[in-house]
Design a protein around this motif. Structure first.
Motif, short mmCIF file in Angstrom:
data_model
loop_
_atom_site.label_atom_id
_atom_site.label_comp_id
_atom_site.label_asym_id
_atom_site.label_seq_id
_atom_site.Cartn_x
_atom_site.Cartn_y
_atom_site.Cartn_z
N SER A 1 0.84 -1.20 0.00
CA SER A 1 0.00 0.00 0.00
C SER A 1 0.87 1.25 0.00
CB SER A 1 -0.90 -0.01 1.23
OG SER A 1 -1.56 1.23 1.36
N PHE B 1 -0.04 3.81 1.51
CA PHE B 1 -0.31 4.41 2.82
C PHE B 1 0.41 3.61 3.90
CE2 PHE B 1 -4.08 5.10 0.15
CZ PHE B 1 -4.05 6.49 0.09
N ARG B 2 0.97 4.32 4.84
CA ARG B 2 1.72 3.66 5.91
C ARG B 2 0.82 2.71 6.72
NH1 ARG B 2 4.56 8.58 8.90
NH2 ARG B 2 2.55 9.51 8.34
N HIS B 3 1.33 1.50 6.94
CA HIS B 3 0.71 0.49 7.81
C HIS B 3 -0.57 -0.13 7.23
CE1 HIS B 3 3.55 2.26 10.52
NE2 HIS B 3 2.82 3.37 10.69
N MET B 4 -0.94 0.27 6.01
CA MET B 4 -2.17 -0.25 5.43
C MET B 4 -1.90 -1.51 4.62
SD MET B 4 -4.42 1.77 6.60
CE MET B 4 -5.84 1.18 5.68
N MET B 5 -2.78 -2.51 4.81
CA MET B 5 -2.69 -3.76 4.07
C MET B 5 -4.07 -4.07 3.48
SD MET B 5 -0.29 -6.07 6.59
CE MET B 5 -0.02 -7.33 5.32
N ALA C 1 -7.70 -5.59 2.81
CA ALA C 1 -8.72 -6.00 3.78
C ALA C 1 -8.60 -7.50 4.07
CB ALA C 1 -10.11 -5.67 3.26
N ALA D 1 -4.45 -7.86 7.31
CA ALA D 1 -3.70 -7.19 8.37
C ALA D 1 -3.74 -8.04 9.64
CB ALA D 1 -4.28 -5.80 8.63
#
Length: 315
Positions: A2, A4-8, A10, A13
């Protein structure tokens, strides 16, 4: 990855331990030419159930419950590494009960004909699916059946058609199996009718009640029955109706009741039976995830699968 930081994605995560493999990771979708030790198919049918049942949701729930366990057997000091070839679920019409049962025969006949696996796992569904599954599995062979169950499932078909109370009556009447090829283990008191007790006796069905299980032990019964069936049949099929268990261990069964097996006895029996080469298929039926408590019954079914696999690997 991703932006975006820390986003995986759905559902992705999740905590992952690099040294741990979850049992559901063993599931692998079938592709042509694939071969392995274990094959699986789901049969999401519960419309023919005598009592209210959401057993059609069980195949997915059991697969999901495999996430609750790892592939490592500490007792044996070994990992289960063999993949389970997953053929998916057979399509069920919302209204055509007889047609559904015919589709199960056709669908599973095609699955078994691939010879993709040496040992087969069939996830029900209510117990009516066992008629179709065993018919497909037989394919001209003499099949011995060991049925773990509180009920005989030898009801007549005149009063309600091909319900989950009739699969073994139908198998006998259609000459798919003989009475002497059927062994019932765990039959419970105040759960059956005298007429079906008599029918079992007349047909030569071997019946062990829960009192017999307590008196003789599950392994002694299985040793005797497997050896007997091995001499008169080509292959042996295990049919595991989860209501063989006491209601305390299987709250997700539509027909719960007291006086049944505990989970350790069933798991011990499955492990013992799976060591025998002639046992090449097993179905698991009668779980309604919609009434289960914390997925206890589906988790137990997943554990039954792992015991079966462990026995096959360690025989």
């Amino acid at each position: 990855m991703s932006e975006f930081r820390h986003m995986m994605p759905a559902g992705k995560a999740l905590f992952k331990d690099r040294h741990t493999t979850k049992a559901n990771d063993l599931l692998q979708s079938y592709t042509s030419g694939m071969e392995n030790e274990f094959g699986m198919a789901g049969v999401p049918l519960s419309k023919p159930s005598i009592s209210h049942s959401g057993a059609s949701f069980a195949p997915s729930a059991i697969r999901e419950a495999l996430k609750s366990f790892t592939t490592y057997s500490g007792e044996e000091g070994m990992d289960l590494t063999e993949r389970i070839i997953d053929f998916g679920d057979i399509y069920m019409s919302p209204t055509d009960i007889i047609g559904n049962q015919e589709r199960i025969v056709e669908g599973l006949t095609d699955v078994f004909a691939t010879k993709a696996a040496k040992n087969w796992l069939v996830l029900g569904g209510d117990h009516s699916i066992s008629y179709s599954s065993i018919k497909a599995f037989a394919g001209g062979k003499k099949v011995g059946v060991i049925q773990f169950d509180a009920h005989h499932d030898l009801r007549n078909t005149e009063d309600g058609g091909p319900t989950n109370g009739t699969p073994f009556r139908r198998l006998l009447e259609d000459n798919i199996i003989k009475g002497e090829h059927l062994s019932q283990i765990g039959i419970r008191d105040f759960t059956n009718a005298a007429a079906y007790d008599r029918y079992a006796s007349e047909q030569g069905v071997t019946v062990y009640t829960m009192a017999d299980v307590d008196r003789l032990t599950i392994t002694k019964i299985l040793d005797e029955e497997i050896q007997r069936l091995a001499e008169i049949t080509d292959v042996i099929y295990l049919s595991v109706d989860m209501d063989v268990l006491d209601q305390a261990f299987a709250p997700g069964c539509p027909a719960i009741g007291p006086g049944g097996m505990d989970s350790k006895t069933l798991l011990k029996g499955i492990l013992f039976a799976s060591h025998y080469e002639k046992i090449q298929a097993m179905d698991i039926v009668e779980i309604d995830p919609s009434i289960d408590f914390r997925n206890m019954t589906s988790r137990l079914a997943a554990y039954v699968i792992l015991q079966f696999m462990k026995g096959k690997k360690n025989r």
